[in-house]
Design a protein around this motif. Structure first.
Motif, short mmCIF file in Angstrom:
data_model
loop_
_atom_site.label_atom_id
_atom_site.label_comp_id
_atom_site.label_asym_id
_atom_site.label_seq_id
_atom_site.Cartn_x
_atom_site.Cartn_y
_atom_site.Cartn_z
N UNK A 123 1.28 -0.70 -0.10
CA UNK A 123 -0.01 -0.18 0.00
C UNK A 123 0.57 1.49 0.29
N UNK A 124 2.53 1.41 0.54
CA UNK A 124 2.97 2.35 0.67
C UNK A 124 3.16 2.62 2.00
N UNK A 125 3.06 0.98 2.86
CA UNK A 125 3.51 1.13 3.86
C UNK A 125 5.15 1.51 4.20
N UNK A 126 5.66 1.50 3.98
CA UNK A 126 7.32 1.61 4.30
C UNK A 126 7.78 3.26 3.69
N UNK A 127 6.79 3.66 2.54
CA UNK A 127 7.56 5.23 2.45
C UNK A 127 6.32 5.79 3.78
N UNK A 128 5.90 5.49 3.62
CA UNK A 128 4.77 5.88 5.26
C UNK A 128 5.81 6.42 6.84
#
Ligand code: PPS
Length: 365
Positions: A123-128
């Motif tokens: 989902x984009x968890x690392x970016x967050x």
């Protein structure tokens, strides 16, 4: 007379050395004071000690801290959650690693996380998480601890030990995207702390499924095609919900499981698409939800044309900007439009339910 002269000389030397000792002491104390307040860069003190002391001593120095702390983030190794978590876990307790240099950090205490990024995979968890780590009041585990799904039998003390040390006013966080789809996770998190804030980064389930497939394909190039896996029966077009790449995207179903334990107010749903197009906007919402000062702003991001994604800007006085690793934002294989169309039709009712449950329209249709 000679003796008198000698004693006179000694007297002069004594007075002189007293003054020297006095000034030396002043110099040492000044140096120590500067080191303690984080300005002493030549001394090999732990990086997090700088961060902790500065945020404690200068809590109002948000802007300055963000840049300063940003230089720490830049030095963190690129972490692909799926690849390095086991290796990271094996590293010694009380040590954190920057560019493969272990530094001891014995300041503060290890606490259970007050907020967890529970999903969703791809989902984009690392970016967050990496964007949040720019904030001086957020301390997070780099690797995914997988406590509430894989390692629950290791016990809560083990879990707490995985956490970084924090000082008063700092938030402990972790991210493990598989928690969102783990049946037992809600009750387990609840029994750790019913007040835990839960963050879910969601993304169009169709692109999420393709992203998930791309990741598996990168590890196993002989994987059947997406269209072979997505249908139970390619003639009828029946979608195979037993395939995890499909199942994970039925967000409403997984959220129902969590809502049996936690009220909606305890969740924040981050828009994975907006996290790419407007990272500062989404970060504003996240910081508000966590009760943090809005320190991470537009100033911290730039759009990297080559990567095609926002990256963390070059922090002041440092050499390089920082993007996420190669496994984040990789090109997807081309999937026939008809296949994507059918998958979109499949998700539509679940998406509608999810919008209704969250009170947010993510516009995936
Ligand atoms: N700033 C930035 N840089 C790079 N990538 C970004 C960024 N923001 C969001 N994304 C999207 O994050 C997707 C990977 O999601 P996760 O980090 O949740 O993956 S994982 O579950 O931890 O494996 C990843 O998916 P793919 O594009 O399929 O690789 C990206 O689309």
């Amino acid at each position: 007379m000679g003796c008198w002269t000698t004693s006179c000389d000694f007297g002069h030397l004594k007075a002189h050395s007293k003054v020297s000792v006095f000034f030396t002491m002043i110099l040492i104390f000044t140096y120590l004071f500067y080191c303690l307040t984080g300005y002493c860069d030549s001394m090999p003190s732990p990086l997090y000690v700088h961060q902790s002391f500065r945020s404690k001593l200068f809590p109002k120095e948000g802007k300055k801290l963000a840049h300063w702390n940003g230089s720490i983030v830049r030095e963190l190794p690129e972490l692909d959650a799926t690849d390095v978590e086991d290796e990271k876990r094996q590293r010694g307790l009380g040590y954190e690693t920057y560019n493969n240099i272990s530094v001891s950090n014995n300041f503060g205490t290890k606490e259970f996380p007050q907020a967890i990024i529970i999903g969703v995979k791809k989902g984009g968890t690392r970016a967050l998480l990496e964007f949040l780590r720019v904030h001086p009041d957020v301390r997070a585990v780099g690797a995914e601890p997988h406590f509430f799904d894989r390692f629950y039998e290791k016990g809560l003390q083990w879990y707490r030990n995985q956490m970084p040390r924090t000082l008063d006013g700092q938030i402990t966080m972790e991210k493990t995207p598989s928690y969102f789809i783990t049946r037992e996770a809600p009750s387990r998190v609840f029994s750790m702390s019913r007040g835990t804030k839960l963050i879910v980064v969601v993304r169009d389930p169709v692109t999420r499924a393709v992203s998930d497939y791309t990741q598996t394909l990168s590890k196993n190039p002989s994987l059947p095609s997406f269209q072979n896996l997505v249908f139970k029966n390619s003639t009828t077009g029946l979608i195979d919900t037993s395939w995890s790449a499909v199942r994970i995207g039925i967000y409403a179903k997984h959220l129902e499981n969590w809502l049996r334990y936690f009220p909606l107010a305890q969740f924040l749903f981050v828009n994975g698409e907006k996290l790419v197009t407007d990272p500062a906007g989404e970060m504003g919402r996240v910081q508000d939800f966590l009760g943090l000062k809005r320190v991470v702003t537009n100033k911290h991001f730039y759009f990297n044309q080559t990567k095609g994604f926002p990256c963390l800007k070059k922090p002041e006085g440092s050499s390089r900007p920082r993007c996420l690793g190669k496994s984040k934002g990789r090109p997807h294989p081309r999937i026939p439009a008809e296949v994507l169309h059918r998958l979109r039709d499949f998700y539509r009712p679940f998406n509608m339910k999810f919008y209704q449950m969250t009170g947010q329209d993510f516009g995936w249709d």
